[in-house]
Design a protein around this motif. Structure first.
Motif, mmCIF file in Angstrom:
data_model
loop_
_atom_site.group_PDB
_atom_site.id
_atom_site.type_symbol
_atom_site.label_atom_id
_atom_site.label_comp_id
_atom_site.label_asym_id
_atom_site.label_seq_id
_atom_site.Cartn_x
_atom_site.Cartn_y
_atom_site.Cartn_z
ATOM 1 N N ALA A 42 22.245 -60.437 15.919
ATOM 2 C CA ALA A 42 22.220 -58.754 16.123
ATOM 3 C C ALA A 42 22.986 -58.450 17.504
ATOM 4 C CB ALA A 42 20.822 -58.442 16.362
ATOM 5 N N ALA A 43 23.158 -59.289 18.303
ATOM 6 C CA ALA A 43 23.746 -59.037 19.451
ATOM 7 C C ALA A 43 25.115 -58.663 19.118
ATOM 8 C CB ALA A 43 23.829 -60.038 20.611
ATOM 9 N N PHE A 44 25.861 -59.282 18.428
ATOM 10 C CA PHE A 44 27.303 -59.100 17.925
ATOM 11 C C PHE A 44 27.222 -57.600 17.128
ATOM 12 C CE2 PHE A 44 27.198 -63.798 17.747
ATOM 13 C CZ PHE A 44 27.958 -64.054 18.711
ATOM 14 N N ALA A 57 31.295 -50.856 21.022
ATOM 15 C CA ALA A 57 32.616 -50.739 21.304
ATOM 16 C C ALA A 57 33.176 -49.639 20.583
ATOM 17 C CB ALA A 57 33.215 -52.086 20.815
ATOM 18 N N VAL A 58 32.462 -49.110 19.792
ATOM 19 C CA VAL A 58 32.767 -47.708 19.162
ATOM 20 C C VAL A 58 32.492 -46.625 20.293
ATOM 21 C CG1 VAL A 58 32.573 -46.100 17.413
ATOM 22 C CG2 VAL A 58 33.112 -48.712 17.088
ATOM 23 N N VAL A 90 36.052 -56.152 17.824
ATOM 24 C CA VAL A 90 36.233 -57.640 17.288
ATOM 25 C C VAL A 90 36.702 -58.495 18.672
ATOM 26 C CG1 VAL A 90 37.986 -59.170 16.144
ATOM 27 C CG2 VAL A 90 37.393 -57.013 14.915
ATOM 28 N N GLY A 91 37.350 -57.885 19.416
ATOM 29 C CA GLY A 91 37.772 -58.736 20.556
ATOM 30 C C GLY A 91 36.534 -58.946 21.509
ATOM 31 N N GLY A 122 31.220 -64.316 14.999
ATOM 32 C CA GLY A 122 30.829 -63.424 15.904
ATOM 33 C C GLY A 122 31.795 -62.196 15.665
ATOM 34 N N ALA A 123 33.022 -62.507 15.636
ATOM 35 C CA ALA A 123 34.238 -61.181 15.558
ATOM 36 C C ALA A 123 33.917 -60.526 14.275
ATOM 37 C CB ALA A 123 35.503 -61.721 15.757
ATOM 38 N N MET A 124 33.554 -61.200 13.202
ATOM 39 C CA MET A 124 33.289 -60.530 11.960
ATOM 40 C C MET A 124 32.140 -59.627 11.956
ATOM 41 S SD MET A 124 32.835 -62.113 8.258
ATOM 42 C CE MET A 124 34.427 -63.172 8.072
#
Lengths: 307, 326
Positions: B65-67, B74-75, B103-104, B227-229
């Motif tokens: 959930a952190a991702f 990030a938005v 993503v980054g 994680g990025a996905m």
């Protein structure tokens, strides 16, 4: 910072540490002996608080309520083991995490059904509600001292039980080699149920002790269970001694961090920067410690000798 | 045309239904169902990303959930600065910043935490991933500028070249296409040499190491991709709900993602999508039961979770598979 504040915060940290130990010791026993991850252990802490709250109103006496509530929570733990946990011992940790996550939802919502959404305050008898003077100008709430005393007594009792009684000998034997214990004719199923019930009573006791301060409320189990996991991982899973030391360590670090980190940061950065960063760092502190311990000593600080 | 397996058909049918039904409901005046489906599809992407490491890699991440949360912030953070000033370098609504940032940041977070987490295994891995997620949770809670505990309202959605996210149908189209890409990507990874090593390391890490594979590096790579996905899914979720809060990163949310994967069927292509679908539908149906049952929806839900774990091995996708497929 002045000494009075420091003493009070150390006592608070000690109190948190002992409550954490009561929760973590059951968790580490169950994990060490049964290899079972019980996320729902925090729910027993919560149920302890609620049962004690109801009984305090019914019986009119907090201490009497604690004495009656303890076996009630023990029975709940026993039933949980028989109905749900037992069939999951052979499964992997993922299944255990998920099933006990489901148990949390069941326990939390049941508490909601029975006791309603609001927290329940637990009244203390007058003689516990006052302050005790410790030295000059230093007053501490009596009840907080009682929590510390009760926590220490429970910890001592557990050490005695595990190290000097026949049941404790079986528990230690079961933790080392459960197949051998059952081959020697011990009813290992009964032993497991007892360990589970014992863990439930310890967690329940912690809930009962904190209830007069924080009220019994539904979210309380979920906030302590994660910290209790941090404790048993830092201490070494399965080790009661490790859980005790780690619980005091985490309790003190967390409390003192929240109280004094901004002062400490203020020594080497601007006070504005310290005020901004200290709350974030102090909230993350115990998780940082856990990550550090896992990175350097993956087995925890005091791993049990035989696993 | 090659013969399709039973599960292949299920996959096709589920995806076609997801593509067609929600827009039809929307055009028929039932906007609510499109909203529900949008949330479903976004969570499905997160579950698909978790399935890559949990299902195929055997890495039980209890902090996914952190991702989602990091991707959403990030938005939210650039949009916040665009409106209220400060941090000029990132103050924009442009998708050219939002998406790469989501993503980054999550890829970087996965890399840094993965370096530590992947040194542990078993229950230690479960707990350390959870610990890192808690750290992010408390970090966000303590930043008052971004709302802390109360969360952050995203006043303006990300501006993308081909999709207007303020239009529900286009929002859904983007999410659904993203899900297709995510499914394709995971399938491609799993069937590649890389994926074979990852699955081999799940079954028998010693053997893979003896064969000369650096399983740590393979797992780390998979962890970063996952994680990025998931961070991307978080960026979509932030844009969809326009309200984000640390609660998105609570460990309950991580548990729910795990439940979706297991319920649907770990290590299957369509499993996470099935899991997310059943999860969302159940949550919706149970919580809209007549009062007072609706407010206690978590009780039957929790019982169901326990029963699923106890009795449905292999998840829903497992029910549809022949013996050969598993």
């Amino acid at each position: 910072m002045d000494t009075t504040l420091l003493v009070i915060q150390v006592l608070n940290g000690l109190q948190l540490g002992l409550l954490l130990f009561l929760v973590a010791s059951g968790l580490t026993l169950v994990f060490g002996i049964l290899d079972f991850v019980n996320l729902a252990h925090g729910s027993l802490y919560m149920l302890g608080a609620f049962v004690c709250a109801s009984l305090t109103y019914a019986l009119g006496n907090f201490l009497l309520a604690v004495v009656v509530a303890l076996p009630v929570v023990g029975v709940i733990g026993y039933l949980t083991e028989r109905v749900v946990a037992r069939s999951l011992y052979a499964r992997d940790h993922l299944d255990q995490v998920l099933a006990t996550f489901g148990l949390i939802l069941v326990f939390d919502t049941s508490a909601h059904v029975i006791w309603g959404p609001e927290g329940i305050a637990v009244p203390l008898p007058d003689w516990l509600n006052g302050q005790v003077a410790l030295g000059s100008g230093l007053e501490v709430p009596t009840f907080r001292l009682l929590i510390i005393a009760a926590g220490l007594a429970a910890a001592g009792g557990l050490f005695w039980l595990v190290n000097y009684t026949r049941l404790g000998m079986l528990i230690r034997a079961g933790a080392s080699n459960r197949t051998m214990v059952s081959a020697l004719g011990i009813d290992i199923q009964m032993l497991f149920s007892l360990v589970f019930a014992l863990g439930a009573m310890l967690a329940g006791l912690a809930g009962m002790l904190i209830a007069p301060i924080t009220e019994a409320n539904i979210g309380m189990g979920n906030s302590i269970i994660i910290t209790a996991f941090v404790v048993i991982i830092v201490g070494g899973i399965g080790s009661i001694k490790g859980a005790f030391i780690a619980a005091l360590l985490i309790g003190l670090i967390d409390t003192l961090g929240r109280a004094f980190l901004d002062d400490l940061f203020g020594l080497f950065m601007s006070s504005a920067a310290a005020e901004n960063s200290a709350p974030a760092v102090s909230a993350m502190l115990i998780y940082l410690i856990m990550a550090l311990v896992l990175a350097l000593r993956p087995q925890g600080l005091f791993p049990p000798k035989v696993r | 045309m090659p013969t399709m397996s039973k599960r292949g058909w299920i996959t096709l049918v589920v995806l076609i239904l997801l593509a067609v039904l929600p827009p039809l409901f929307y055009l028929g005046g039932q906007a609510f169902y499109l909203d529900l489906a949008t949330r479903l599809v976004i969570l499905a992407i997160a579950a698909v990303s978790l399935n890559l490491i949990l299902g195929y890699g055997g890495l039980v991440s209890f902090g996914h959930a952190a991702f989602v949360g990091l991707g959403a912030y990030a938005v939210g953070i650039p949009a916040h600065h665009w409106l209220y000033g400060g941090w000029d370098a990132i103050a924009t609504l442009s998708g050219w910043l939002h998406i790469p940032l989501a993503v980054g940041v999550t890829a970087l977070f996965a890399l840094l935490t993965g370096l530590v987490c992947l040194r542990t295994k078993g229950v230690y891995f479960i707990m350390i991933t959870m610990a890192f997620a808690q750290m992010v949770y408390y970090l966000i809670v303590s930043i008052e500028e971004y709302g802390g505990d109360d969360g952050l309202v995203i006043d303006s959605r990300t501006e993308l070249a081909f999709f207007d996210l303020d239009k529900p149908l286009q929002m859904y189209a983007l999410c659904f296409l993203s899900l297709l890409v995510a499914l394709g990507l995971v399938r491609m990874i799993v069937n590649s040499r890389f994926g074979m090593v990852l699955q081999g390391a799940k079954g028998n890490p010693e053997r893979m190491a003896t064969l000369g594979f650096n399983t740590y590096a393979y797992r780390l790579t998979a962890y970063v991709i996952s994680g990025a996905m998931c961070g991307y899914a978080g960026a979509l979720l932030g844009n969809f709900t326009t309200f984000i809060s640390p609660e998105m990163m609570d460990w309950h949310r991580s548990g729910e993602l795990m439940f979706m994967v297991i319920l649907g069927g770990a290590a299957t292509t369509i499993g996470p999508v099935l899991g997310a679908t059943v999860f969302i539908v159940l949550e919706e149906v149970l919580s809209s039961l007549p009062h007072p049952f609706g407010i206690y929806w978590q009780l039957p839900f929790g019982l169901l979770l326990i029963l699923v774990v106890m009795f449905i091995r292999g998840g829903l996708a497992g029910l549809f598979s022949g013996r050969k497929e598993r």
